[in-house]
Write an enzyme that holds these catalytic residues in place. Structure first.
Site, PDB file in Angstrom:
ATOM      1  N   THR A 267      20.452  46.856  39.368  1.00 25.07           N
ATOM      2  CA  THR A 267      21.511  45.837  39.308  1.00 25.07           C
ATOM      3  C   THR A 267      21.189  44.658  40.226  1.00 25.07           C
ATOM      4  OG1 THR A 267      23.812  45.265  39.810  1.00 25.07           O
ATOM      5  CG2 THR A 267      22.939  47.128  40.994  1.00 25.07           C
ATOM      6  N   ILE A 268      21.587  43.479  39.756  1.00 22.47           N
ATOM      7  CA  ILE A 268      21.449  42.299  40.615  1.00 22.47           C
ATOM      8  C   ILE A 268      22.501  42.328  41.719  1.00 22.47           C
ATOM      9  CG2 ILE A 268      20.516  40.873  38.751  1.00 22.47           C
ATOM     10  CD1 ILE A 268      23.306  39.397  38.791  1.00 22.47           C
ATOM     11  N   ASP A 269      23.515  43.206  41.578  1.00 22.81           N
ATOM     12  CA  ASP A 269      24.605  43.234  42.561  1.00 22.81           C
ATOM     13  C   ASP A 269      24.224  43.999  43.836  1.00 22.81           C
ATOM     14  OD1 ASP A 269      26.004  42.028  40.497  1.00 22.81           O
ATOM     15  OD2 ASP A 269      26.943  43.892  39.841  1.00 22.81           O
TER      16      ASP A 269
ATOM     17  N   GLN B 230      21.028  34.285  36.626  1.00 22.52           N
ATOM     18  CA  GLN B 230      20.612  35.199  37.687  1.00 22.52           C
ATOM     19  C   GLN B 230      20.097  36.532  37.142  1.00 22.52           C
ATOM     20  OE1 GLN B 230      23.970  34.585  40.983  1.00 22.52           O
ATOM     21  NE2 GLN B 230      24.657  34.201  38.912  1.00 22.52           N
TER      22      GLN B 230
ATOM     23  N   GLY C 161      27.710  39.192  41.445  1.00 22.97           N
ATOM     24  CA  GLY C 161      27.721  40.244  42.471  1.00 22.97           C
ATOM     25  C   GLY C 161      28.884  41.208  42.363  1.00 22.97           C
TER      26      GLY C 161
ATOM     27  N   ARG D  72      28.317  14.905  49.176  1.00 22.84           N
ATOM     28  CA  ARG D  72      29.359  15.723  48.558  1.00 22.84           C
ATOM     29  C   ARG D  72      29.389  17.129  49.145  1.00 22.84           C
ATOM     30  NH1 ARG D  72      27.708  14.255  42.349  1.00 22.84           N
ATOM     31  NH2 ARG D  72      29.223  12.592  42.016  1.00 22.84           N
TER      32      ARG D  72
ATOM     33  N   GLY E 280      23.159  50.701  36.348  1.00 25.10           N
ATOM     34  CA  GLY E 280      23.983  50.492  37.541  1.00 25.10           C
ATOM     35  C   GLY E 280      24.928  51.650  37.802  1.00 25.10           C
TER      36      GLY E 280
ATOM     37  N   GLY F  23      24.647  45.950  32.210  1.00 25.92           N
ATOM     38  CA  GLY F  23      24.072  44.602  32.137  1.00 25.92           C
ATOM     39  C   GLY F  23      22.585  44.645  32.445  1.00 25.92           C
TER      40      GLY F  23
ATOM     41  N   GLY G  66      27.905  52.385  36.714  1.00 31.49           N
ATOM     42  CA  GLY G  66      28.513  52.983  35.519  1.00 31.49           C
ATOM     43  C   GLY G  66      27.542  53.949  34.847  1.00 31.49           C
TER      44      GLY G  66
HETATM   45  O1  F6P Z   1      26.707  43.893  37.242  1.00 35.26           O
HETATM   46  C1  F6P Z   1      25.911  42.812  36.914  1.00 35.26           C
HETATM   47  C2  F6P Z   1      26.736  41.616  36.543  1.00 35.26           C
HETATM   48  O2  F6P Z   1      25.853  40.545  36.250  1.00 35.26           O
HETATM   49  C3  F6P Z   1      27.772  41.200  37.579  1.00 35.26           C
HETATM   50  O3  F6P Z   1      27.207  40.505  38.668  1.00 35.26           O
HETATM   51  C4  F6P Z   1      28.710  40.391  36.732  1.00 35.26           C
HETATM   52  O4  F6P Z   1      29.996  40.421  37.290  1.00 35.26           O
HETATM   53  C5  F6P Z   1      28.698  41.106  35.403  1.00 35.26           C
HETATM   54  O5  F6P Z   1      27.504  41.854  35.367  1.00 35.26           O
HETATM   55  C6  F6P Z   1      28.746  40.183  34.214  1.00 35.26           C
HETATM   56  O6  F6P Z   1      28.850  40.946  33.051  1.00 35.26           O
HETATM   57  P1  F6P Z   1      28.731  40.364  31.572  1.00 35.26           P
HETATM   58  O7  F6P Z   1      27.251  40.315  31.233  1.00 35.26           O
HETATM   59  O8  F6P Z   1      29.452  41.354  30.732  1.00 35.26           O
HETATM   60  O9  F6P Z   1      29.336  39.011  31.560  1.00 35.26           O
END
Ligand code: F6P
Length: 366
Positions: A143-145, A292, A188, A180, A120, A17, A122
């Site tokens: 990675t944003i994670d 994000q 993540g 609310r 990332g 991603g 992978g």
């Molecule tokens: O690993 C980055 C990420 O944005 C995760 O936070 C999210 O779960 C996943 O990729 C979303 O993947 P996709 O772009 O395939 O929907």
């Protein structure tokens, strides 16, 4: 550069991603390679797919100029292209084939010395496997994670935290006006870093992360208590991987052909539904999703990505292989890919940020 006879050539790809800062890394690697180390630079299109399908472009100085602040990746990316498990028929994963020999052959055909894999967990795992087939590989953690082993932080994370925190700030004002409960679901994957950082930065009242299974009653108690004390709104930041104690993660979809086919999402809706049902307080959900991952990198990420890129070029020039650049404290260094490959860095129960959240009265769902 004395004593180096042949001019070196390196290849770069961006896998998995996307996230803010990919172009800043490409620029950092390419500019340092050309200016400081006199190396040629080739880019592969769409991650490892470019290596298998033989799609590459020459990265000239002009091509990598002016991209520092651009979101996305000029090379393109995909999270479905694993040369070791290549989807011949995307509808039928059973038919996947090992195309890694073809990828290695193309690397040699192009006369490359090193492959820089920006991605990332992978991507780093595939990079490690390729290095075990004898080609030189240098990884850059993206990675944003923020869940890659061995580095204090990945580039892209700070930008995602900034986007999420800004969103939570905006949700705050409408939550107050309408009295609310507002649930904000952030990404993540299996790690709670993004929720924890954005939740603390945005002043969330509840932060739910995958590493701490939640009890819905604890969350409802907090919302009701706040209401009784005159705080007639609550902000709940939920990581997409969060789940109730004894319950399952919510899976949004399965992506055929992806190294990790599970896509999480939907837990925010469940939390909101349960809160409204138990407390009677009107509750709404916002899922931040791919917002994000988009947009320009923050200055922090621009600097980190540039430092990672320049260090990666240096490691390529020095002929180092099987390493990933990493930030440890204030230093950028190369660490063995073997320490990174196939692992995830999660939030430990005793992480200082958990104590920080507890210190300001944030409910972590228990
Ligand atoms: O690993 C980055 C990420 O944005 C995760 O936070 C999210 O779960 C996943 O990729 C979303 O993947 P996709 O772009 O395939 O929907």
């Amino acid at each position: 550069m004395a004593g180096k006879s042949r001019r070196k050539r390196i290849g770069i790809l961006t896998g998995g991603g996307d996230c803010p800062g990919l172009n800043a890394v490409i620029r950092g690697v390419a500019k340092a390679s050309m200016r400081k180390f006199d190396m040629d630079v080739i880019g592969f299109e769409d991650g490892f797919a470019g290596l298998v399908e033989r799609k590459s472009v020459s990265l000239t100085w002009e091509r990598v100029s002016g991209i520092l602040t651009q979101g996305g990746t000029i090379l393109g990316t995909t999270n479905r292209a694993n040369p070791f498990n290549w989807p011949v028929d995307p509808e039928n994963p059973e038919k996947n084939e090992d195309r890694s020999d073809r990828a290695v052959a193309y690397f040699h055909k192009l006369g490359l010395d090193t492959l820089v894999c920006i991605g990332g967990d992978g991507t780093q795992t595939i990079g490690h496997q390729l290095s075990q087939k004898g080609i030189h590989v240098v990884g850059v953690p993206k990675t944003i994670d923020n869940d890659i082993m061995g580095t204090d932080i990945t580039f892209g994370f700070d930008s995602a935290v900034t986007t999420a925190a800004e969103a939570i700030d905006k949700i705050h004002s409408t939550a107050m006006s309408h009295h609310r409960v507002m649930v904000v679901e952030v990404m993540g994957r299996y790690a709670g870093w993004l929720a924890l950082h954005a939740g603390i930065a945005g002043g969330g009242d509840v932060i739910l992360i995958p590493e701490i299974p939640y009890e819905i009653d604890a969350i409802c108690r907090l919302a009701v208590d706040r209401s009784k004390k005159g705080k007639r709104f609550s902000i709940i930041v939920v990581a997409e991987g969060a789940h109730p104690h004894g319950g399952e993660r919510v899976v949004r979809r399965m992506v055929k052909g992806s190294p990790d086919p599970v896509r999480l999402g939907g837990i925010g809706q469940k939390v909101a539904h349960d809160i409204e049902e138990i407390t009677g307080i009107e509750t709404r959900v916002t899922v931040l999703g791919h917002l994000q991952r988009g947009g320009t990198p923050t200055p922090f990420d621009r600097v980190l990505a540039t430092r990672f890129g320049v260090k990666a070029a240096e490691l390529c020039y020095d002929g180092v292989s099987g390493v990933m650049v990493a930030l440890r404290g204030t230093e950028i260094m190369g660490i063995p890919l073997a320490e990174v490959s196939g692992k995830n860095r999660l939030v430990a129960a005793d992480h200082p940020l958990i104590e920080t959240a507890n210190g300001v009265g944030v409910c972590l769902g228990v």
